[in-house]
Design a protein around this motif. Structure first.
Motif, mmCIF file in Angstrom:
data_model
loop_
_atom_site.group_PDB
_atom_site.id
_atom_site.type_symbol
_atom_site.label_atom_id
_atom_site.label_comp_id
_atom_site.label_asym_id
_atom_site.label_seq_id
_atom_site.Cartn_x
_atom_site.Cartn_y
_atom_site.Cartn_z
ATOM 1 N N TYR A 129 34.999 30.991 51.516
ATOM 2 C CA TYR A 129 34.089 29.862 51.734
ATOM 3 C C TYR A 129 34.710 28.560 51.225
ATOM 4 O O TYR A 129 34.673 27.527 51.909
ATOM 5 C CB TYR A 129 32.759 30.112 51.035
ATOM 6 C CG TYR A 129 31.828 28.922 51.065
ATOM 7 C CD1 TYR A 129 31.056 28.655 52.195
ATOM 8 C CD2 TYR A 129 31.749 28.045 49.990
ATOM 9 C CE1 TYR A 129 30.224 27.545 52.246
ATOM 10 C CE2 TYR A 129 30.923 26.933 50.031
ATOM 11 C CZ TYR A 129 30.159 26.688 51.163
ATOM 12 O OH TYR A 129 29.350 25.581 51.206
ATOM 13 N N SER A 130 35.302 28.612 50.048
ATOM 14 C CA SER A 130 35.926 27.417 49.483
ATOM 15 C C SER A 130 37.107 26.952 50.332
ATOM 16 O O SER A 130 37.334 25.745 50.502
ATOM 17 C CB SER A 130 36.386 27.693 48.049
ATOM 18 O OG SER A 130 36.849 26.511 47.425
ATOM 19 N N LEU A 131 37.847 27.897 50.894
ATOM 20 C CA LEU A 131 38.946 27.527 51.795
ATOM 21 C C LEU A 131 38.408 26.825 53.038
ATOM 22 O O LEU A 131 39.022 25.868 53.532
ATOM 23 C CB LEU A 131 39.739 28.778 52.198
ATOM 24 C CG LEU A 131 40.627 29.408 51.117
ATOM 25 C CD1 LEU A 131 41.251 30.693 51.642
ATOM 26 C CD2 LEU A 131 41.700 28.436 50.649
ATOM 27 N N ARG B 269 26.135 35.226 35.773
ATOM 28 C CA ARG B 269 27.072 36.000 36.598
ATOM 29 C C ARG B 269 27.467 35.256 37.868
ATOM 30 O O ARG B 269 28.440 35.621 38.533
ATOM 31 C CB ARG B 269 26.469 37.360 36.942
ATOM 32 C CG ARG B 269 26.390 38.307 35.746
ATOM 33 C CD ARG B 269 25.693 39.601 36.118
ATOM 34 N NE ARG B 269 26.351 40.272 37.233
ATOM 35 C CZ ARG B 269 25.768 41.174 38.012
ATOM 36 N NH1 ARG B 269 24.492 41.498 37.807
ATOM 37 N NH2 ARG B 269 26.429 41.753 38.991
ATOM 38 N N ALA B 270 26.709 34.204 38.207
ATOM 39 C CA ALA B 270 27.072 33.395 39.371
ATOM 40 C C ALA B 270 28.127 32.346 39.007
ATOM 41 O O ALA B 270 28.895 31.919 39.881
ATOM 42 C CB ALA B 270 25.836 32.706 39.946
ATOM 43 N N ILE B 271 28.161 31.940 37.748
ATOM 44 C CA ILE B 271 29.097 30.889 37.323
ATOM 45 C C ILE B 271 30.550 31.225 37.639
ATOM 46 O O ILE B 271 31.292 30.356 38.139
ATOM 47 C CB ILE B 271 28.902 30.569 35.819
ATOM 48 C CG1 ILE B 271 27.602 29.773 35.629
ATOM 49 C CG2 ILE B 271 30.091 29.798 35.268
ATOM 50 C CD1 ILE B 271 27.258 29.475 34.188
ATOM 51 N N ALA C 265 35.397 26.083 42.843
ATOM 52 C CA ALA C 265 35.915 24.814 42.320
ATOM 53 C C ALA C 265 37.407 24.898 42.027
ATOM 54 O O ALA C 265 38.168 23.959 42.308
ATOM 55 C CB ALA C 265 35.142 24.425 41.062
ATOM 56 N N ALA C 266 37.844 26.042 41.476
ATOM 57 C CA ALA C 266 39.259 26.198 41.118
ATOM 58 C C ALA C 266 40.146 26.147 42.355
ATOM 59 O O ALA C 266 41.242 25.574 42.321
ATOM 60 C CB ALA C 266 39.454 27.516 40.378
ATOM 61 N N LEU D 151 43.149 23.591 42.907
ATOM 62 C CA LEU D 151 44.511 24.080 43.116
ATOM 63 C C LEU D 151 45.095 23.527 44.408
ATOM 64 O O LEU D 151 46.248 23.068 44.436
ATOM 65 C CB LEU D 151 44.504 25.612 43.152
ATOM 66 C CG LEU D 151 45.867 26.300 43.294
ATOM 67 C CD1 LEU D 151 46.748 25.969 42.088
ATOM 68 C CD2 LEU D 151 45.697 27.811 43.423
ATOM 69 N N LEU D 152 44.311 23.553 45.480
ATOM 70 C CA LEU D 152 44.799 23.039 46.755
ATOM 71 C C LEU D 152 45.068 21.539 46.686
ATOM 72 O O LEU D 152 46.028 21.038 47.285
ATOM 73 C CB LEU D 152 43.778 23.337 47.861
ATOM 74 C CG LEU D 152 43.580 24.799 48.252
ATOM 75 C CD1 LEU D 152 42.449 24.937 49.261
ATOM 76 C CD2 LEU D 152 44.859 25.395 48.832
#
Length: 429
Positions: free
Chosen positions: A197-199, A226-228, A235-236, A240-241
């Motif tokens: 999803y983040s991609l 547990r969602a964090i 976010a990471a 990174l990208l």
């Protein structure tokens, strides 16, 4: 054996092969109506689409809109420019996140520096076919929509074929990744799904319209703590990208790649043509739309997505510690929440351009057949799909086409509001 009871013979191998085919032949008139035949109908349409895409690429003229601009933008990065404020193409500055740069850099090299347009078209045809596979799998898992509707999400849309193989926009790439993430969520692979999803977000920011629904699902499934980690992964990946560009000019990257205040041109709008241009450009109008968008999301989260009697604060707790025992979110509920979240964003969008149609096109049948208004008959649903398609194919947009699109959106939104809630669906089973 004389005088004995003849033993009933079991069906032979040939009978076991032909029996399902005989049943299928007997029910042939129901194939396009019964959800059990989703795979059969989808498979036929998918193979048909291979031929359709080849025909479109070979026979319909390619129209240059953004491809050359994309190539110019990534060529700037290849030449060593990492300051986003200095990256631009023929249509203006680079306004997409870093995942776009990496994706289209790969396409740049594969297509001989963007020159081999025909090869690019065939690559986008592959993206189209992969997207269909992912969409069909979602519909097969939910069994919500009769198979005949797949014709409308497959072969019938000129605009969608154009967006993929005649225009080569980045929107289809982002949506292909998004549908891949939805499939992973349905399989219970939430961490991997969040990564994909983040991609998708990193290719085009419109995928963030699914974020409110995804956040609600993560809280429902895991609670806040547990969602964090999954939210942190999203976010990471963005960090990174974007790292090479953040190191060069962090403010320039953030303001260009994630520009929420970008002004759109009135001449390209599909949904607000009936407004005077001064109102369309007004910042107050944009604020009203934003407020309506947030209010609609809040109302759906409080009244339609969560179970009655359960407070939002309860969702922050781990499922095992809640007052009302947590129930597993079904495939139907999961897809409905995600698709509704995106659809609300489309309804209150400041402006929709023609390539944005792919943002919600493949979700429309699911949303229509999930509506709670019983009188929303099959014929009316198909009519709404047709009117939406007509609105997106009217170029340039007109007062009537924009108004028709909003009427269709309003009917669908009201239908979703009156759809059975979580508790009602549980009782009806």
């Amino acid at each position: 054996m004389a005088g004995g009871v003849r033993k009933k013979s079991s069906p032979g191998p040939r009978s076991r092969v032909w029996a399902p085919l005989r049943t299928l032949w007997q029910e042939k008139h129901l194939i396009v109506f019964k959800a059990e035949y989703t795979i059969l109908v989808a498979s036929v349409l998918w193979f048909l689409e291979i031929g359709i895409n080849i025909w479109v690429i070979q026979k319909v003229a390619y129209t240059e809109i953004d491809w050359k601009a994309y190539m110019d933008e990534v060529e700037g990065v290849i030449n060593g420019t990492y300051d986003y404020t200095q990256l631009k193409g023929g249509t203006g500055p680079l306004v997409y996140p870093a995942g776009f740069v990496y994706t289209f850099t790969a396409l740049y090299y594969i297509t001989n520096h963007g020159v081999n347009i025909r090869l690019a078209q065939y690559l986008f045809a592959v993206f189209y076919l992969l997207t269909l596979l992912l969409v069909f799998r979602i519909y097969h898992r939910t069994k919500k929509v009769p198979p005949y509707v797949f014709f409308f999400v497959c072969c019938a849309s000129y605009r969608i074929h154009s967006i993929f193989v005649l225009r080569l926009f980045n929107d289809p790439v982002a949506m292909m990744m998004l549908f891949g993430a939805v499939n992973l969520f349905l399989d219970g692979r939430w961490t991997l799904g969040c990564g994909l999803y983040s991609l998708a977000v990193s290719v085009k920011m419109n995928v963030l319209l699914f974020a409110p629904g995804l956040l609600f699902l993560l809280l429902s499934e895991f609670g806040l703590m547990r969602a964090i980690p999954k939210l942190s992964l999203c976010a990471a990946i963005q960090m990174l990208l974007g790292l090479p560009f953040l190191m060069e000019n962090p403010i320039g990257y953030m303001t260009r790649a994630f520009d929420l205040g970008r002004q759109f041109m009135f001449k390209w709008t599909v949904n607000w043509r009936f407004l005077p241009e001064w109102l369309f450009l007004s910042c107050y109008f944009h604020l009203v739309l934003l407020a309506a968008h947030l209010l609609a999301l809040l109302l759906f989260a409080l009244r339609r997505w969560k179970r009655p009697g359960e407070s939002i604060m309860e969702l922050l707790k781990e499922p095992g510690k809640r007052v009302i025992p947590a129930q597993k979110v079904t495939s139907d509920q999961m897809v409905l929440i995600l698709f509704t979240s995106n659809f609300i964003g489309m309804c209150f969008s400041r402006s929709l351009h023609y390539q944005f149609y792919v943002w919600y096109f493949h979700t429309l049948p699911f949303l229509l057949w999930s509506g709670g208004v019983k009188k929303l008959a099959h014929l009316l649903r198909v009519l709404i799909l047709g009117l939406v398609e007509l609105s997106w194919n009217t170029y340039p947009s007109t007062t009537h086409s924009s108004a028709a699109l909003h009427v269709c959106h309003l009917i669908m939104l009201l239908s979703l509001w009156f759809a059975p809630g979580v508790e009602e669906k549980t009782k009806s089973k």
